[in-house]
Design an enzyme around this catalytic site. Structure first.
Site, PDB file in Angstrom:
ATOM      1  N   LYS A  65       6.050   2.564   4.854  1.00 42.87           N
ATOM      2  CA  LYS A  65       5.530   2.167   3.539  1.00 42.87           C
ATOM      3  C   LYS A  65       4.090   1.641   3.598  1.00 42.87           C
ATOM      4  O   LYS A  65       3.315   1.864   2.676  1.00 42.87           O
ATOM      5  CB  LYS A  65       6.417   1.091   2.914  1.00 42.87           C
ATOM      6  CG  LYS A  65       7.774   1.599   2.472  1.00 42.87           C
ATOM      7  CD  LYS A  65       8.541   0.484   1.777  1.00 42.87           C
ATOM      8  CE  LYS A  65       9.950   0.912   1.448  1.00 42.87           C
ATOM      9  NZ  LYS A  65      10.667  -0.103   0.671  1.00 42.87           N
ATOM     10  N   ASP A 100       9.864  -0.812  -5.963  1.00 45.64           N
ATOM     11  CA  ASP A 100      10.920  -1.685  -5.435  1.00 45.64           C
ATOM     12  C   ASP A 100      11.157  -2.917  -6.314  1.00 45.64           C
ATOM     13  O   ASP A 100      12.308  -3.285  -6.588  1.00 45.64           O
ATOM     14  CB  ASP A 100      10.575  -2.144  -4.014  1.00 45.64           C
ATOM     15  CG  ASP A 100      10.813  -1.056  -2.983  1.00 45.64           C
ATOM     16  OD1 ASP A 100      11.648  -0.168  -3.228  1.00 45.64           O
ATOM     17  OD2 ASP A 100      10.148  -1.085  -1.925  1.00 45.64           O
TER      18      ASP A 100
END
Ligand code: ATR
Length: 271
Positions: A65, A100
């Site tokens: 990420k 997220d």
């Protein structure tokens, strides 16, 4: 058919392909969705190859990420703050976003009925999982947000990076004795080793909502601990996973899938 993929290492157990195929079916979108597991030093090359194949978009999971963040040509404000990208939109340029935090908040609000405005929130852990959700959590305007970590210094550094947008404080786990919170979110990886962070029971004992970003077939060690110590409601991160995927799907396809049937199906299948 438009091509999408999830990149991770390992990625074999990722539920993302199933989730996105269910979304595509429900919204009548023609997509192909694959898993890609580049070597640890091979993410940039794998992503380049994927774009050359005509890949339209990607989900990115551990441990890529942060690298996805640096590879993106443009980033959303929430990705910028998170220092991590979980969703890439491949066009002329590479756009990076992070869904997220939205996933966590939507799961809490829409699926559990827990709003965060005005609440006292504790987030446990100060790694990438915590960092990824802090901006969106603060945007909900909680009364206060405490980040507590085994290594206090990491929590303090993290809180400092967000203290211009809300009431946030970084502490060691050992400073929480006697304190009570309304929502306690476990963003540590302790459950992967079958462990529970060393928290005093007071943090959940006043009928808190306990949320674990991890999920599994069985309740996580943190959720079992929270239930034993007086939490009113406990929930694992399966809903967050589906909600963050819905955010990515909407970015790619400009249509919002329903998450509830997908969460129910996965919940049923993992039991
Ligand atoms: P991630 O990207 O999953 O957040 P990470 O950056 O390695 O991964 O961070 C892991 C987090 O889990 C950290 O907050 C870590 O605490 P430390 O910073 O003190 O190492 C926390 N963690 C892992 N195992 C733990 C345990 N058994 N008890 C408490 N915290 C734990």
């Amino acid at each position: 058919m438009d091509l999408y993929a999830v990149f991770g290492h390992p990625v074999g157990h990722s539920l993302s392909p199933r989730i996105h195929r269910m979304f595509a079916e429900e919204t009548a979108q023609q997509i192909e969705y694959e898993r890609r597991e580049p070597p640890l030093d091979g993410f940039a090359d794998a992503l380049r190859a994927f774009r050359e194949e005509g890949g339209h978009g990607a989900n990115v999971t551990v441990p890529f990420k942060e690298e996805a963040w640096s590879l993106a040509d443009q980033r959303s404000e929430r990705a910028e703050r998170a220092g991590a990208v979980n969703t890439l939109v491949c066009g002329e340029t590479l756009y990076g976003d992070n869904t997220d935090g939205e996933g966590l908040i939507n799961d809490l609000r829409n699926n559990l009925g827990v709003g965060l405005a005005g609440k006292r929130i504790l987030i446990v852990g100060a790694g990438g999982a915590a960092r990824g959700v802090l901006g969106p959590l603060l945007a909900e305007q909680p009364a206060s947000l405490v980040i507590a970590n085994r290594t206090a210094g990491r929590a303090k550094v993290l809180a400092k990076a967000f203290d211009d947008i809300g009431n946030i404080e970084g502490r060691g786990l050992d400073t929480l004795a006697g304190e009570r919170f309304e929502v306690v979110i476990n963003a540590t990886s302790s459950g992967l080793e079958g462990e529970v962070p060393a928290l005093p029971e007071s943090v959940v004992s006043d009928g808190a909502t306990a949320y674990d970003m991890l999920y599994g077939a069985e309740p996580t060690p943190f959720l079992r601990w929270a239930e034993r110590n007086g939490a009113f409601r406990v929930r694992d991160g399966l809903g967050m996973l589906v909600e963050q995927a819905a955010g990515a799907f909407e970015l790619w396809r400009h249509i919002r899938p329903s998450t509830e049937p997908v969460i129910e199906t996965l919940r049923h299948d993992t039991r």
